[in-house]
Scaffold this motif. Structure first.
Motif, PDB file in Angstrom:
ATOM      1  N   ARG A 189      37.759  63.646   7.769  1.00 43.65           N
ATOM      2  CA  ARG A 189      38.460  64.908   7.516  1.00 43.65           C
ATOM      3  C   ARG A 189      38.505  65.224   6.023  1.00 43.65           C
ATOM      4  N   PHE A 190      38.763  64.176   5.226  1.00 41.47           N
ATOM      5  CA  PHE A 190      38.806  64.398   3.780  1.00 41.47           C
ATOM      6  C   PHE A 190      37.429  64.816   3.262  1.00 41.47           C
ATOM      7  N   LEU A 191      36.371  64.195   3.828  1.00 40.65           N
ATOM      8  CA  LEU A 191      35.015  64.553   3.414  1.00 40.65           C
ATOM      9  C   LEU A 191      34.698  66.006   3.784  1.00 40.65           C
ATOM     10  N   VAL A 192      35.152  66.442   4.961  1.00 36.41           N
ATOM     11  CA  VAL A 192      34.935  67.843   5.354  1.00 36.41           C
ATOM     12  C   VAL A 192      35.624  68.765   4.359  1.00 36.41           C
ATOM     13  N   PHE A 193      36.855  68.397   3.972  1.00 39.76           N
ATOM     14  CA  PHE A 193      37.581  69.202   2.986  1.00 39.76           C
ATOM     15  C   PHE A 193      36.801  69.268   1.669  1.00 39.76           C
ATOM     16  N   ALA A 194      36.342  68.098   1.201  1.00 36.60           N
ATOM     17  CA  ALA A 194      35.619  68.056  -0.079  1.00 36.60           C
ATOM     18  C   ALA A 194      34.330  68.872   0.002  1.00 36.60           C
ATOM     19  N   ALA A 195      33.602  68.724   1.126  1.00 38.08           N
ATOM     20  CA  ALA A 195      32.332  69.446   1.269  1.00 38.08           C
ATOM     21  C   ALA A 195      32.570  70.954   1.320  1.00 38.08           C
ATOM     22  N   SER A 196      33.602  71.383   2.058  1.00 36.96           N
ATOM     23  CA  SER A 196      33.886  72.821   2.166  1.00 36.96           C
ATOM     24  C   SER A 196      34.261  73.397   0.815  1.00 36.96           C
ATOM     25  N   LEU A 197      35.124  72.667   0.102  1.00 36.56           N
ATOM     26  CA  LEU A 197      35.570  73.144  -1.212  1.00 36.56           C
ATOM     27  C   LEU A 197      34.377  73.269  -2.166  1.00 36.56           C
ATOM     28  N   THR A 198      33.530  72.234  -2.184  1.00 38.99           N
ATOM     29  CA  THR A 198      32.349  72.257  -3.044  1.00 38.99           C
ATOM     30  C   THR A 198      31.465  73.447  -2.693  1.00 38.99           C
ATOM     31  N   SER A 199      31.255  73.621  -1.390  1.00 37.21           N
ATOM     32  CA  SER A 199      30.376  74.688  -0.921  1.00 37.21           C
ATOM     33  C   SER A 199      30.881  76.060  -1.365  1.00 37.21           C
TER      34      SER A 199
ATOM     35  N   GLY B 265      37.905  74.483   5.006  1.00 36.11           N
ATOM     36  CA  GLY B 265      38.454  73.585   3.993  1.00 36.11           C
ATOM     37  C   GLY B 265      39.962  73.458   4.114  1.00 36.11           C
ATOM     38  N   LEU B 266      40.628  74.596   4.322  1.00 38.16           N
ATOM     39  CA  LEU B 266      42.090  74.588   4.478  1.00 38.16           C
ATOM     40  C   LEU B 266      42.482  73.791   5.719  1.00 38.16           C
ATOM     41  N   TYR B 267      41.754  74.027   6.815  1.00 43.31           N
ATOM     42  CA  TYR B 267      42.023  73.303   8.063  1.00 43.31           C
ATOM     43  C   TYR B 267      41.840  71.801   7.859  1.00 43.31           C
TER      44      TYR B 267
ATOM     45  N   LEU C 162      42.045  70.112   5.081  1.00 41.86           N
ATOM     46  CA  LEU C 162      43.121  69.580   4.227  1.00 41.86           C
ATOM     47  C   LEU C 162      44.386  69.334   5.058  1.00 41.86           C
ATOM     48  N   LEU C 163      44.764  70.341   5.863  1.00 40.44           N
ATOM     49  CA  LEU C 163      45.987  70.224   6.668  1.00 40.44           C
ATOM     50  C   LEU C 163      45.880  69.084   7.677  1.00 40.44           C
ATOM     51  N   THR C 164      44.716  68.960   8.346  1.00 39.89           N
ATOM     52  CA  THR C 164      44.594  67.902   9.360  1.00 39.89           C
ATOM     53  C   THR C 164      44.463  66.528   8.712  1.00 39.89           C
ATOM     54  N   THR C 165      43.927  66.467   7.476  1.00 36.59           N
ATOM     55  CA  THR C 165      43.919  65.179   6.774  1.00 36.59           C
ATOM     56  C   THR C 165      45.355  64.714   6.556  1.00 36.59           C
ATOM     57  N   LEU C 166      46.208  65.632   6.093  1.00 35.20           N
ATOM     58  CA  LEU C 166      47.613  65.285   5.855  1.00 35.20           C
ATOM     59  C   LEU C 166      48.297  64.899   7.174  1.00 35.20           C
ATOM     60  N   ALA C 167      48.003  65.658   8.238  1.00 38.38           N
ATOM     61  CA  ALA C 167      48.601  65.349   9.550  1.00 38.38           C
ATOM     62  C   ALA C 167      48.154  63.973  10.030  1.00 38.38           C
ATOM     63  N   SER C 168      46.871  63.653   9.825  1.00 41.05           N
ATOM     64  CA  SER C 168      46.355  62.345  10.240  1.00 41.05           C
ATOM     65  C   SER C 168      47.024  61.232   9.452  1.00 41.05           C
ATOM     66  N   ILE C 169      47.194  61.446   8.140  1.00 43.66           N
ATOM     67  CA  ILE C 169      47.803  60.407   7.302  1.00 43.66           C
ATOM     68  C   ILE C 169      49.257  60.172   7.738  1.00 43.66           C
ATOM     69  N   SER C 170      49.954  61.261   8.115  1.00 41.58           N
ATOM     70  CA  SER C 170      51.355  61.109   8.521  1.00 41.58           C
ATOM     71  C   SER C 170      51.480  60.332   9.827  1.00 41.58           C
ATOM     72  N   VAL C 171      50.417  60.349  10.651  1.00 38.45           N
ATOM     73  CA  VAL C 171      50.466  59.671  11.952  1.00 38.45           C
ATOM     74  C   VAL C 171      49.970  58.234  11.842  1.00 38.45           C
ATOM     75  N   ILE C 172      49.174  57.948  10.788  1.00 35.33           N
ATOM     76  CA  ILE C 172      48.465  56.660  10.720  1.00 35.33           C
ATOM     77  C   ILE C 172      49.422  55.477  10.646  1.00 35.33           C
ATOM     78  N   TRP C 173      50.641  55.691  10.168  1.00 34.45           N
ATOM     79  CA  TRP C 173      51.594  54.580  10.051  1.00 34.45           C
ATOM     80  C   TRP C 173      52.241  54.241  11.374  1.00 34.45           C
ATOM     81  N   LYS C 174      52.128  55.136  12.342  1.00 35.17           N
ATOM     82  CA  LYS C 174      52.691  54.831  13.665  1.00 35.17           C
ATOM     83  C   LYS C 174      51.793  53.835  14.377  1.00 35.17           C
ATOM     84  N   PRO C 175      52.387  52.910  15.168  1.00 33.80           N
ATOM     85  CA  PRO C 175      51.555  51.878  15.797  1.00 33.80           C
ATOM     86  C   PRO C 175      50.545  52.442  16.786  1.00 33.80           C
ATOM     87  N   ILE C 176      50.927  53.454  17.551  1.00 37.42           N
ATOM     88  CA  ILE C 176      50.009  53.998  18.559  1.00 37.42           C
ATOM     89  C   ILE C 176      49.772  55.472  18.251  1.00 37.42           C
ATOM     90  N   CYS C 177      48.500  55.835  18.169  1.00 35.49           N
ATOM     91  CA  CYS C 177      48.166  57.234  17.918  1.00 35.49           C
ATOM     92  C   CYS C 177      48.391  58.044  19.194  1.00 35.49           C
TER      93      CYS C 177
END
Lengths: 201, 201
Positions: free
Chosen positions: B45-55, B94-96, B98-113
């Motif tokens: 997701r972060f790579l998609v954000f970086a690629a979109s922004l660069t593009s 790119g915006l999408y 970025l938002l889903t990267t943050l959402a994924s990071i907020s969930v990653i600390w939970k034991p079960i996705c």
């Protein structure tokens, strides 16, 4: 409806059937119900096939000859590489949709749809969606220049002269856009069915 | 690291712990392992954000002025509606991302996705994939005409004069193609994770 139903035998109706033991109820699965999600899958796949075929046929038959003075000027779809790519991509999508429709129909009689098949379908559907979406975009971008022209780079309109040709291309593009939407729905359906299976388990 | 750890008490270490009953082992879940699939999801997701922004940045900065005799002729990305659509679509992607990267990071600390999150991600990823693929196709189709021209409809080449402008557009297109491939991988990953959960259950 229901007038021909025999009245229930009072003896068997009142007879108390002992509840099956836990092991028995686990061993015998419930009778297979028709999987409406899978029927929708087959229907969507067939629609993708029909839309792709229509799109290719309408694009391929987009020929027009216009006379400028004495000289005939032809317009054909293969004058533009974008439209050739479009026809190739939609042909691949149509063939894929036909094959997966047949594969889905062959599986539909089984009581339980194998999750592995859903996974493979979802994987391939995503690729075909990317192909069809990019082909629609490519042909659409070129067709828009043909319709409106571009003054900045002195690219003239084409559709003012070749009206019938442009109508064919517009129809073909609309059908392939429809196919793209169907493919999005197909991927959604496969993913949703997988998710539903988790909740059932 | 680890030097301050107290040595294990030999008494407790050698003490034989009775195996837990079946009910107990079912009640206490195993300790959460790091979910590598979900880490890959965040990275993609972060790579998609970086690629979109660069593009978007490379496309927006594609300006060039060439003198024809005394007259300056400008080339900018917003001279073509296809490139405007491209910038809009890649900005949304790119915006999408970025938002889903943050959402994924907020969930990653939970034991079960949660599977529902995976489902929503897969649904939206497919839409964004369609958007990015079609935008890449549209801009690519127009850029190809700028690069090669089209003799049938007398559309001249642009890249012979505006070399720097065209290099920017080519770079932007390559990056967005990379973003499309990443989005396909993302949908595959979400679907595969859902499928894996079925097999685990």
């Amino acid at each position: 409806m229901g007038t021909t139903d025999k009245p229930a035998d009072p003896e068997t109706a009142t007879k108390v059937v002992p509840p099956p033991s836990k092991e028995e109820s686990e061993a015998t699965p419930p009778p297979p119900k028709p999987d409406y999600l899978f029927l929708a899958d087959v229907a969507l796949r067939f629609l993708v096939f029909a839309a792709s075929l229509t799109s290719v046929l309408v694009m391929v038959t987009s020929k027009q000859t216009v006379f400028r003075g004495r000289f005939p000027v032809k317009a054909k779809f293969n004058h533009s590489p974008a439209f050739i790519y479009f026809v190739a991509a939609l042909s691949v999508a149509g063939l894929y949709a036909l094959l997966t429709t047949l594969a889905s129909i062959s599986v539909i009689w089984k009581p339980i749809c194998p999750p592995k098949l859903l996974l493979h379908f979802a994987f391939l559907d995503v690729l075909i969606l990317g192909l069809v979406a990019s082909a629609t975009g490519t042909a659409g971008g070129v067709a828009y220049i043909g319709y409106k022209g571009n003054e900045h780079v002195m690219w003239q309109k084409v559709c003012s002269a070749f009206d019938k040709y442009c109508k064919h291309i517009a129809g073909s593009l609309a059908t392939s856009l429809f196919a793209s939407v169907l493919l999005v729905l197909l991927v959604w359906l496969s993913t949703f069915t997988l998710h539903k299976k988790i909740r059932q388990d």
